[in-house]
Design an enzyme around this catalytic site. Structure first.
Site, short mmCIF file in Angstrom:
data_model
loop_
_atom_site.label_atom_id
_atom_site.label_comp_id
_atom_site.label_asym_id
_atom_site.label_seq_id
_atom_site.Cartn_x
_atom_site.Cartn_y
_atom_site.Cartn_z
N ASN A 1 0.88 -1.18 0.00
CA ASN A 1 0.00 0.00 0.00
C ASN A 1 0.91 1.22 0.00
O ASN A 1 1.47 1.58 1.03
CB ASN A 1 -0.89 -0.03 1.26
CG ASN A 1 -1.69 1.25 1.44
OD1 ASN A 1 -1.77 2.08 0.53
ND2 ASN A 1 -2.27 1.44 2.63
N GLU B 1 -6.03 -4.48 10.40
CA GLU B 1 -5.00 -3.47 10.60
C GLU B 1 -5.29 -2.68 11.87
O GLU B 1 -6.04 -1.70 11.83
CB GLU B 1 -4.97 -2.50 9.41
CG GLU B 1 -4.57 -3.13 8.10
CD GLU B 1 -3.88 -2.14 7.18
OE1 GLU B 1 -2.83 -2.49 6.64
OE2 GLU B 1 -4.38 -1.02 7.02
N GLY C 1 2.12 2.42 10.75
CA GLY C 1 3.12 3.48 10.61
C GLY C 1 3.84 3.82 11.90
O GLY C 1 4.57 4.80 11.97
N LYS D 1 0.23 4.26 -0.32
CA LYS D 1 -0.36 5.50 0.22
C LYS D 1 -0.04 6.65 -0.74
O LYS D 1 0.07 6.43 -1.94
CB LYS D 1 0.13 5.74 1.65
CG LYS D 1 -0.09 4.50 2.54
CD LYS D 1 0.01 4.76 4.00
CE LYS D 1 -0.23 3.45 4.75
NZ LYS D 1 -0.28 3.62 6.19
N GLU E 1 -7.08 5.17 7.61
CA GLU E 1 -6.81 6.58 7.33
C GLU E 1 -8.01 7.22 6.64
O GLU E 1 -8.33 8.39 6.88
CB GLU E 1 -5.52 6.71 6.49
CG GLU E 1 -4.29 6.45 7.35
CD GLU E 1 -3.08 5.89 6.62
OE1 GLU E 1 -3.03 5.95 5.38
OE2 GLU E 1 -2.18 5.37 7.32
N SER F 1 2.86 -2.04 10.43
CA SER F 1 4.30 -2.18 10.71
C SER F 1 4.85 -3.57 10.40
O SER F 1 5.68 -4.09 11.14
CB SER F 1 4.61 -1.78 12.16
OG SER F 1 4.26 -0.42 12.36
N HIS G 1 -9.67 1.68 4.53
CA HIS G 1 -8.42 1.85 5.29
C HIS G 1 -8.69 2.82 6.45
O HIS G 1 -9.44 3.77 6.31
CB HIS G 1 -7.32 2.39 4.37
CG HIS G 1 -5.98 2.35 5.03
ND1 HIS G 1 -5.60 3.30 5.95
CD2 HIS G 1 -4.96 1.46 4.93
CE1 HIS G 1 -4.38 2.98 6.39
NE2 HIS G 1 -3.98 1.87 5.79
#
Ligand code: PGA
Length: 248
Positions: A11, A166, A172, A13, A97, A210, A95
């Site tokens: 991914n 996730e 991250g 991003k 985010e 991660s 996701h």
């Protein structure tokens, strides 16, 4: 290990440039063949160039989002029909985010997954709890609620999706869930899918948050972890390739 073939998805991003992408993709291509299935989900503008680079390989490509709508006055959105035209095999939906920064609800995520499937694009549906929710003992409730909206909306097509667990606190941050923590949630999700479809055993459940070359193998060794959705480590060919190899 299960009989399910592993899947490793990068991914990217909002990272990349044409020269950087070309270098990254050629680094991945040079390391083939992989025993696992491998894909990269890139920013929309890079889809055509990515498709051209990968078209003669077994590496797949996809997008990081997809509109719930077919077409119309939805400025800035990209439909699943357009993704299918660009040969996308996958679209990440839900996701964390996007859930957090764009206010995407469980139902919107489910509608996006349905729209993707309708065009033959496999949705990678992300679920996961925040640190506060984990500390409050709400992990199971949160991921079940998020998955349940998708299960109801996809109905008889449930088994066509890929699910990615996730945990938000692991994304991250360099603080991956332990293989045991991840397996515990994957097992819950698999049980929930089993109640919805006879094909749950064949479905792929990815872990994301991660994932790095040094923790990938231990995660992949767990019975319900069928691969990874990789952010930061997907931007460096050597790291991404090492993760893909760990899945082989
Ligand atoms: P990370 O991101 O690997 O950088 O933690 C994973 C993701 O957000 O999909």
């Amino acid at each position: 290990m299960s009989a399910r073939r592993k899947l490793v998805v990068g991914n990217w991003k909002m990272h990349g440039s044409h020269p950087a992408n070309a270098e990254l993709l050629s680094g991945i291509m040079a390391a083939r063949p992989f025993a696992a299935d491998v894909a990269v989900c890139v920013p929309f503008p890079y889809l055509p160039a990515t498709a051209l680079s990968l078209i003669d390989s077994d590496i797949r490509w996809g997008a990081q989002d997809c509109s719930a709508h077919k077409q119309g006055a939805y400025t800035g959105e990209v439909s699943s029909t357009m993704l299918a035209e660009l040969g996308c095999r996958f679209a990440i939906v839900g996701h964390s985010e996007r859930r957090a920064m764009h206010g995407e609800s469980d139902q919107l995520v489910a509608d996006k997954a349905l729209a993707a499937l309708g065009q033959g694009v496999t949705p990678i549906v992300c679920v996961g709890e925040t640190l506060a929710q984990r500390e409050a003992g709400e992990t199971a409730g949160v991921v079940k609620r998020q998955l349940s909206a998708v299960i109801h909306t996809l109905a008889h097509c449930v088994s066509e999706m890929v699910v990615a667990y996730e945990p938000v606190w692991a994304i991250g941050t360099g603080l991956s869930a332990t293989p045991e923590q991840a397996q515990e949630v994957h097992q819950l999700l698999r049980a929930q899918l089993q109640a919805a479809t006879p094909r749950a055993e064949q479905m792929k459940l990815l872990y994301g948050g991660s994932v790095k070359p040094d923790n990938a193998a231990a995660l992949f060794a767990k019975p319900d972890i069928d691969g990874a959705l990789v952010g930061g480590a997907a931007l460096k060919a050597v790291d991404f390739v090492a993760i893909c190899r760990a899945a082989g």
